[in-house]
Design an enzyme around this catalytic site. Sequence first.
Site, PDB file in Angstrom:
ATOM      1  N   CYS A  79      -1.827  12.330  -5.085  1.00  0.00           N
ATOM      2  CA  CYS A  79      -1.672  13.321  -4.019  1.00  0.00           C
ATOM      3  C   CYS A  79      -0.183  13.443  -3.664  1.00  0.00           C
ATOM      4  O   CYS A  79       0.668  12.732  -4.204  1.00  0.00           O
ATOM      5  CB  CYS A  79      -2.485  12.911  -2.798  1.00  0.00           C
ATOM      6  SG  CYS A  79      -1.809  11.472  -1.915  1.00  0.00           S
ATOM      7  N   GLU A 127      -2.434   4.016  -5.250  1.00  0.00           N
ATOM      8  CA  GLU A 127      -1.047   4.047  -5.707  1.00  0.00           C
ATOM      9  C   GLU A 127      -0.117   3.327  -4.739  1.00  0.00           C
ATOM     10  O   GLU A 127       0.775   2.566  -5.162  1.00  0.00           O
ATOM     11  CB  GLU A 127      -0.566   5.500  -5.864  1.00  0.00           C
ATOM     12  CG  GLU A 127      -1.346   6.299  -6.879  1.00  0.00           C
ATOM     13  CD  GLU A 127      -2.467   7.126  -6.273  1.00  0.00           C
ATOM     14  OE1 GLU A 127      -2.724   8.229  -6.794  1.00  0.00           O
ATOM     15  OE2 GLU A 127      -3.099   6.685  -5.285  1.00  0.00           O
ATOM     16  N   CYS A 154       1.381  10.110  -2.344  1.00  0.00           N
ATOM     17  CA  CYS A 154       1.582   9.130  -3.407  1.00  0.00           C
ATOM     18  C   CYS A 154       2.672   9.582  -4.376  1.00  0.00           C
ATOM     19  O   CYS A 154       3.493   8.765  -4.820  1.00  0.00           O
ATOM     20  CB  CYS A 154       0.279   8.869  -4.132  1.00  0.00           C
ATOM     21  SG  CYS A 154      -0.934   8.044  -3.072  1.00  0.00           S
ATOM     22  N   HIS A 213      -3.879   4.327  -0.161  1.00  0.00           N
ATOM     23  CA  HIS A 213      -4.342   4.866  -1.432  1.00  0.00           C
ATOM     24  C   HIS A 213      -4.022   3.839  -2.512  1.00  0.00           C
ATOM     25  O   HIS A 213      -3.106   3.015  -2.364  1.00  0.00           O
ATOM     26  CB  HIS A 213      -3.627   6.172  -1.757  1.00  0.00           C
ATOM     27  CG  HIS A 213      -4.021   7.310  -0.872  1.00  0.00           C
ATOM     28  ND1 HIS A 213      -3.797   8.619  -1.225  1.00  0.00           N
ATOM     29  CD2 HIS A 213      -4.616   7.356   0.349  1.00  0.00           C
ATOM     30  CE1 HIS A 213      -4.239   9.422  -0.277  1.00  0.00           C
ATOM     31  NE2 HIS A 213      -4.733   8.671   0.698  1.00  0.00           N
TER      32      HIS A 213
END
Length: 147
Positions: free
Chosen positions: A76, A48, A79, A46
């Site tokens: 999420c 992040e 993260c 992701h």
Amino acid sequence: MRAALDLAAAASGPDVPIGAVIADADGVVLARGVNQREATGDPTAHAEIVALRAAAEVRGSWNLSGLTMAVTVEPCTMCAGALVAARIRTVVFGCWEPKSGAAGSLWDVLRDPRLNHRVEVRPGALADEAAELLREFFAARRRTGTP
């Protein structure tokens, strides 16, 4: 936040256009990340996480105390947990993610008092622009029949 949006807007390919930047207290950007999950086959790639890994490399440490992340979409759970573990000071994000958000939508991992670190959360930065990037991406996928 503008830098994160520019990253997301410039992203191409199969990944959802989400951008993240990590900056120090003076606003100097130390690291950047975009979603790479589809491109790399890595479920943890992701935006992040990509940015956190880059910032840790720049700093030479997992401890990213005092730094701020700007990300186009609410983090999420994975993260958010990584942001807490990295000791990020502040997360600024664009649009809310009601299906998987962990900074206030479904959960609030970043500010959970049971954890050993809490992150300051600033939602809604350039939220309309962030949401529009996602709307355009998913509309294009529907038009082409891409799952």
